[in-house]
Design a protein around this motif. Structure first.
Motif, PDB file in Angstrom:
ATOM      1  N   PRO A  40      -8.111 -16.104   2.180  1.00  0.00           N
ATOM      2  CA  PRO A  40      -8.234 -17.154   1.157  1.00  0.00           C
ATOM      3  C   PRO A  40      -7.304 -18.327   1.399  1.00  0.00           C
ATOM      4  O   PRO A  40      -7.467 -19.390   0.790  1.00  0.00           O
ATOM      5  N   TRP A  41      -6.345 -18.164   2.338  1.00  0.00           N
ATOM      6  CA  TRP A  41      -5.398 -19.244   2.638  1.00  0.00           C
ATOM      7  C   TRP A  41      -5.867 -20.133   3.783  1.00  0.00           C
ATOM      8  O   TRP A  41      -5.156 -21.054   4.180  1.00  0.00           O
ATOM      9  N   LEU A  42      -7.054 -19.876   4.300  1.00  0.00           N
ATOM     10  CA  LEU A  42      -7.681 -20.776   5.281  1.00  0.00           C
ATOM     11  C   LEU A  42      -9.076 -21.125   4.786  1.00  0.00           C
ATOM     12  O   LEU A  42      -9.946 -20.255   4.716  1.00  0.00           O
ATOM     13  N   GLN A  43      -9.261 -22.408   4.462  1.00  0.00           N
ATOM     14  CA  GLN A  43     -10.575 -22.901   4.059  1.00  0.00           C
ATOM     15  C   GLN A  43     -10.868 -24.155   4.895  1.00  0.00           C
ATOM     16  O   GLN A  43     -10.456 -24.211   6.053  1.00  0.00           O
ATOM     17  N   ILE A  44     -11.522 -25.149   4.328  1.00  0.00           N
ATOM     18  CA  ILE A  44     -11.985 -26.286   5.120  1.00  0.00           C
ATOM     19  C   ILE A  44     -11.585 -27.611   4.480  1.00  0.00           C
ATOM     20  O   ILE A  44     -11.717 -27.799   3.266  1.00  0.00           O
ATOM     21  N   THR A  45     -11.076 -28.522   5.298  1.00  0.00           N
ATOM     22  CA  THR A  45     -10.959 -29.936   4.949  1.00  0.00           C
ATOM     23  C   THR A  45     -12.168 -30.631   5.571  1.00  0.00           C
ATOM     24  O   THR A  45     -12.326 -30.616   6.795  1.00  0.00           O
ATOM     25  N   LEU A  46     -13.015 -31.194   4.734  1.00  0.00           N
ATOM     26  CA  LEU A  46     -14.293 -31.747   5.196  1.00  0.00           C
ATOM     27  C   LEU A  46     -14.178 -33.249   5.381  1.00  0.00           C
ATOM     28  O   LEU A  46     -13.918 -33.985   4.428  1.00  0.00           O
ATOM     29  N   ASP A  47     -14.368 -33.713   6.621  1.00  0.00           N
ATOM     30  CA  ASP A  47     -14.333 -35.144   6.940  1.00  0.00           C
ATOM     31  C   ASP A  47     -15.768 -35.636   7.085  1.00  0.00           C
ATOM     32  O   ASP A  47     -16.510 -35.179   7.958  1.00  0.00           O
ATOM     33  N   THR A  48     -16.134 -36.594   6.243  1.00  0.00           N
ATOM     34  CA  THR A  48     -17.526 -37.058   6.233  1.00  0.00           C
ATOM     35  C   THR A  48     -17.883 -37.870   7.473  1.00  0.00           C
ATOM     36  O   THR A  48     -19.061 -38.049   7.777  1.00  0.00           O
ATOM     37  N   GLY A  49     -16.877 -38.349   8.197  1.00  0.00           N
ATOM     38  CA  GLY A  49     -17.153 -39.241   9.321  1.00  0.00           C
ATOM     39  C   GLY A  49     -17.054 -38.616  10.693  1.00  0.00           C
ATOM     40  O   GLY A  49     -17.117 -39.333  11.695  1.00  0.00           O
ATOM     41  N   ASN A  50     -16.906 -37.298  10.765  1.00  0.00           N
ATOM     42  CA  ASN A  50     -16.697 -36.663  12.066  1.00  0.00           C
ATOM     43  C   ASN A  50     -17.911 -35.924  12.608  1.00  0.00           C
ATOM     44  O   ASN A  50     -17.815 -35.257  13.638  1.00  0.00           O
ATOM     45  N   PHE A  51     -19.050 -36.042  11.919  1.00  0.00           N
ATOM     46  CA  PHE A  51     -20.314 -35.606  12.496  1.00  0.00           C
ATOM     47  C   PHE A  51     -21.092 -36.873  12.833  1.00  0.00           C
ATOM     48  O   PHE A  51     -21.557 -37.583  11.934  1.00  0.00           O
TER      49      PHE A  51
END
Length: 231
Positions: free
Chosen positions: A142-153
């Motif tokens: 639970p201490w590793l999730q995701i930071t989602l960057d909208t511009g990296n795809f």
């Protein structure tokens, strides 16, 4: 002379009296290396960064996989759409093992400090949603999730963003008013907002402006776009 501790607390104080939340800490590290000593140095650097996070009271920290470094420059990497070859004699399969092992070693410190690590869809092994999910699911904490960057795809982003939405704890939303330095994306933020609402995302949306237009006009326009899409 102010101590490091005193300096960090002065940042907290300044943020508080100006009504600002220190909500995300952006860091760099690289675990894609066949050299165990290099990976160890990056683990130690990341532990230090988590301790800074804890001191500042910041609840989440952006994490990278790192990359092979075989591109002659970042401009060359971008010209190749973020793809670069592995070091001779190694494969991405080797690198996934290194990265997973390194991040697993970070989890006890993350839990101790209360710092939620967010693996970003950046470059390297995080260039694809499949790569990000492979690491997050292998570590299974639970201490590793995701930071989602909208511009990296760089191509067909929406299905890829949706693949990561349910595990996202912080979104970095890029805008490109005036055109970007390496590339420009025309992102449909109402569509992205619908994706995130479908997956019950209720976290911070952090503006990451990468355009050439002056900030005085570009930032207000960008914030309006994001507030309309996510409110």
């Amino acid at each position: 002379m102010a101590t490091r501790q005193g300096y960090l607390q002065s940042i907290k104080r300044r943020a508080f009296v100006n009504g600002l939340d220190l909500m995300g800490f952006s860091t760099h590290q690289g675990f894609v290396s066949p050299d165990p000593e290099e990976r160890k140095r990056n683990v130690e650097r990341t532990i230090h960064q988590m301790e800074l996070c804890y001191t500042l009271g910041i609840p989440t920290m952006r994490l990278n996989t790192g990359r092979w470094g075989t591109s002659e420059s970042f401009t060359a990497l971008m010209a190749n759409r973020g793809i670069e070859p592995a070091l001779e004699g190694y494969t991405d399969e080797d690198a996934f093992g290194w990265v997973i092992e390194a991040i697993e070693s970070l989890i006890p410190k993350a839990q101790e400090c209360g710092v939620l690590l967010g693996l970003e869809n950046h470059w390297g092994l995080g260039r694809t949603p499949e790569g990000v999910l492979r690491i997050v699911e292998a570590v299974d904490s639970p201490w590793l999730q995701i930071t989602l960057d909208t511009g990296n795809f760089l191509e067909d982003p929406y299905d890829k963003l949706e693949m990561l939405a349910s595990k996202t704890v912080l979104m970095q939303a890029k805008t490109y008013h005036g055109g970007g330095t390496w590339y420009t994306l025309d992102l449909d933020y109402p569509r992205i907002g619908e994706i995130m609402h479908r997956h019950d995302f209720a976290g911070w949306v952090s503006l990451e402006f990468e355009g050439k237009e002056g900030w005085e006009t570009a930032i207000p326009k960008s914030l309006k776009t994001l507030r309309n899409a996510f409110s």
